[in-house]
Scaffold this motif. Structure first.
Motif, PDB file in Angstrom:
ATOM      1  N   ASP A 132      -3.747  -5.927   0.447  1.00 16.09           N
ATOM      2  CA  ASP A 132      -3.692  -5.020   1.604  1.00 16.09           C
ATOM      3  C   ASP A 132      -4.563  -3.784   1.375  1.00 16.09           C
ATOM      4  O   ASP A 132      -5.208  -3.291   2.284  1.00 16.09           O
ATOM      5  CB  ASP A 132      -2.232  -4.612   1.861  1.00 16.09           C
ATOM      6  N   THR A 187       2.764  -1.741   5.349  1.00 20.86           N
ATOM      7  CA  THR A 187       3.515  -0.734   4.591  1.00 20.86           C
ATOM      8  C   THR A 187       4.979  -0.684   5.059  1.00 20.86           C
ATOM      9  O   THR A 187       5.881  -0.405   4.274  1.00 20.86           O
ATOM     10  CB  THR A 187       2.794   0.633   4.625  1.00 20.86           C
ATOM     11  N   PHE A 243       0.281   4.194   1.176  1.00 17.48           N
ATOM     12  CA  PHE A 243       0.166   5.100   2.326  1.00 17.48           C
ATOM     13  C   PHE A 243       1.177   4.691   3.403  1.00 17.48           C
ATOM     14  O   PHE A 243       1.757   3.604   3.335  1.00 17.48           O
ATOM     15  CB  PHE A 243      -1.260   5.080   2.877  1.00 17.48           C
ATOM     16  N   HIS A 244       1.333   5.559   4.388  1.00 24.21           N
ATOM     17  CA  HIS A 244       2.372   5.303   5.393  1.00 24.21           C
ATOM     18  C   HIS A 244       1.825   5.449   6.804  1.00 24.21           C
ATOM     19  O   HIS A 244       2.387   6.200   7.609  1.00 24.21           O
ATOM     20  CB  HIS A 244       3.562   6.251   5.169  1.00 24.21           C
ATOM     21  N   CYS A 245       0.743   4.766   7.107  1.00 20.56           N
ATOM     22  CA  CYS A 245       0.169   4.844   8.457  1.00 20.56           C
ATOM     23  C   CYS A 245       1.206   4.293   9.452  1.00 20.56           C
ATOM     24  O   CYS A 245       1.810   3.248   9.188  1.00 20.56           O
ATOM     25  CB  CYS A 245      -1.126   4.052   8.530  1.00 20.56           C
ATOM     26  N   PHE A 304       1.197   2.829  12.249  1.00 17.81           N
ATOM     27  CA  PHE A 304       0.999   1.580  12.996  1.00 17.81           C
ATOM     28  C   PHE A 304       1.007   0.360  12.070  1.00 17.81           C
ATOM     29  O   PHE A 304       0.887  -0.776  12.528  1.00 17.81           O
ATOM     30  CB  PHE A 304      -0.342   1.628  13.741  1.00 17.81           C
ATOM     31  N   CYS A 305       1.130   0.586  10.774  1.00 16.82           N
ATOM     32  CA  CYS A 305       0.853  -0.472   9.801  1.00 16.82           C
ATOM     33  C   CYS A 305       2.105  -1.298   9.458  1.00 16.82           C
ATOM     34  O   CYS A 305       3.067  -0.793   8.868  1.00 16.82           O
ATOM     35  CB  CYS A 305       0.269   0.151   8.532  1.00 16.82           C
ATOM     36  N   LYS A 355      -2.698   8.637   9.322  1.00 19.29           N
ATOM     37  CA  LYS A 355      -3.735   8.168   8.386  1.00 19.29           C
ATOM     38  C   LYS A 355      -4.367   9.388   7.718  1.00 19.29           C
ATOM     39  O   LYS A 355      -5.560   9.693   7.899  1.00 19.29           O
ATOM     40  CB  LYS A 355      -4.782   7.326   9.126  1.00 19.29           C
ATOM     41  N   CYS A 395       0.874  -1.180   0.000  1.00 19.94           N
ATOM     42  CA  CYS A 395       0.000   0.000   0.000  1.00 19.94           C
ATOM     43  C   CYS A 395       0.905   1.222   0.000  1.00 19.94           C
ATOM     44  O   CYS A 395       1.958   1.210   0.637  1.00 19.94           O
ATOM     45  CB  CYS A 395      -0.868  -0.034   1.258  1.00 19.94           C
TER      46      CYS A 395
HETATM   47  S1  SF4 Z   1      -3.314   0.938   7.395  1.00 20.24           S
HETATM   48 FE1  SF4 Z   1      -4.271   0.563   5.393  1.00 20.24          FE
HETATM   49  S2  SF4 Z   1      -4.148   2.554   4.356  1.00 20.24           S
HETATM   50 FE2  SF4 Z   1      -2.664   2.623   6.041  1.00 20.24          FE
HETATM   51  S3  SF4 Z   1      -0.730   1.971   5.140  1.00 20.24           S
HETATM   52 FE3  SF4 Z   1      -1.711   0.147   6.033  1.00 20.24          FE
HETATM   53  S4  SF4 Z   1      -2.822  -0.791   4.341  1.00 20.24           S
HETATM   54 FE4  SF4 Z   1      -2.353   1.331   3.738  1.00 20.24          FE
END
Ligand code: SF4
Length: 441
Positions: free
Chosen positions: A211, A179, A171-173, A175-176, A277, A169
């Protein structure tokens, strides 16, 4: 001929309680390794969530796929095999983020995507020369492939076929772990390859486990257009910005999508900023849900608690929102610091982690918050999560949400699914609470 035994560990087990049914899905990664294993190897597989492991069945190698919640159980299983002289290799997200920890419990570890290095590991194992870390190249494109589903035969999995069409993905959340693992990159599988895999499935329902299936919208449109003629029903996972593109939404519905998991995480802009997010900050949740409902797409909403500005009122607001918006099903979890993520590093630096390694602790239980939140106590956050689940899965909430005829109960089949899933998750609220990590052997 050499023997290899694949293992998928459970999180842990509470004595006298059944294992969590909604977690019993086909482990795709194992199916892919099975497919990549040359025919000269005799293959066996135990899914620890569904069956006992026969440690005495002859094998020359055990391959264990772990994530952070199953790492401890994976180490216990590896210990049993190694005690019998069988070398162990481990892979998965957790193994990639903590390879040195894994090597305290295994003979070899796959760092990164195992597809690239699996055959090399098998060759070394056959020669008795397996060596520590096997690292996949970052630059080589590694897209998902068709698993060998023979490995799943005869096991009582949740009745849905899992298919992976892309990974990662953009994006760079914070907690994820996804990514962090893919470093924000995406790898897409050729659409024709996906179509062929789906055409060969006997299951009517499919979970596209990508994802974030719309991370690349252009590719998502190509995929959805290709799925249109297949007349399959599928569910998947997407970021909420899907609501901004009506062409994409139309194609999504036409492709057979009946449900999406969407990470809402919080209703508070500051909290969304805190976890990075940003995509959610730009989207009106009510508008997004209306766009999906209009097209008959049910939503599995996930929410996080334990963020700096959260209070008991935050949790109550979230449940009210999820019930009022008639969300199909929802998860209310505390934020989890997974090793390898920016969130973990941030909590470690600010000395707010309560354990050196929570996933190995003998006292940590599933559902407990392993750090001190900024403005609340860990026990408070755990209580909010539990109360939110109880309220959302109360009979009155289920009945209220069942009145959504546009998405939740659009057809008799979907209505039965709505009721069955909500009642299952209602039962599992208590079952998941206090689940230990690992198991007494
Ligand atoms: S939480 Fe979802 S939107 Fe955010 S980086 Fe992870 S997969 Fe991507």
């Amino acid at each position: 001929m050499p023997h290899v035994t694949f293992i998928y560990p459970c999180v842990g087990r509470s004595p006298g309680r059944k294992y969590i049914r909604s977690w019993q899905m086909q482990p795709l990664a194992i199916g892919v390794l099975y497919a990549l294993t040359p025919d000269r190897w005799i293959k066996a597989f135990f899914d620890d969530r569904l069956e006992g492991i026969d440690y005495d069945q002859p094998t020359d190698l055990v391959a264990i796929s772990i994530e952070t919640f199953t790492a401890k159980r994976g180490y216990q299983i590896a210990r049993e095999y190694r005690r019998r002289g069988v070398p162990a290799v481990m892979g998965g997200y957790h193994a990639t983020f903590c390879p040195d920890e894994v090597l305290e419990h295994a003979d070899a570890v796959c760092v990164g995507e195992a597809e690239q290095i699996w055959e090399g590991i098998l060759r070394d194992a056959e020669r008795g020369e397996m060596h520590g870390k096997y690292t996949a190249s970052d630059s080589a494109a590694c897209y998902p492939m068709t698993p060998d589903r023979l490995i799943f035969a005869g096991k009582n999995y949740f009745k849905i076929a899992l298919v992976e069409t892309s990974r990662g993905c953009h994006f760079h959340c914070s907690f994820c772990a996804i990514t962090a693992f893919h470093k924000g990159k995406r790898n897409h599988r050729p659409v024709q390859d996906v179509v062929e895999e789906i055409a060969g499935l006997k299951e009517k329902s499919i979970f596209l486990v990508d994802d974030n299936i719309i991370s690349d919208t252009k590719r998502a449109k190509t995929l959805f257009a290709a799925l249109r003629s297949m007349k399959k029903k599928w569910v998947g996972q997407a970021s909420i910005n899907i609501a901004e593109d009506s062409d994409l939404l139309d194609l999504l519905a036409e492709s057979g999508c009946v449900g999406l998991l969407i990470g809402f995480e919080s209703l508070n802009a500051d909290s969304l900023a805190y976890i990075g997010k940003h995509v959610n900050q730009k989207t009106d949740y009510k508008y997004a849900l209306a766009q999906l409902r209009k097209r008959g797409i049910a939503v599995y909403g996930t929410f996080l608690l334990g963020l700096p500005s959260d209070s008991v009122r935050t949790a109550e607001e979230i449940v009210r929102f999820a019930t009022r918006e008639k969300i199909f099903i929802a998860a209310f979890n505390h934020i989890v610091p997974f090793p390898g993520t920016p969130l973990y590093a941030q909590l470690e630096t600010s000395q707010r982690l309560l354990y050196d390694k929570w996933w190995l602790s003998n006292t940590y239980r599933f559902g407990e918050i392993p750090f001190t939140p900024e403005s609340s106590l860990p026990e408070q956050v755990q209580g909010w999560c539990h109360a939110a689940r109880q309220r959302f899965f109360s009979i009155s909430s289920i009945l209220r949400r069942s009145t959504d005829m546009a998405a939740n109960c659009r057809s008799l089949r979907k209505g039965i699914l709505f009721l069955g899933l909500n009642l299952l998750l209602r039962r599992e609220v208590a079952r998941k609470r206090g689940l230990p990590l690992g198991e007494r052997l």
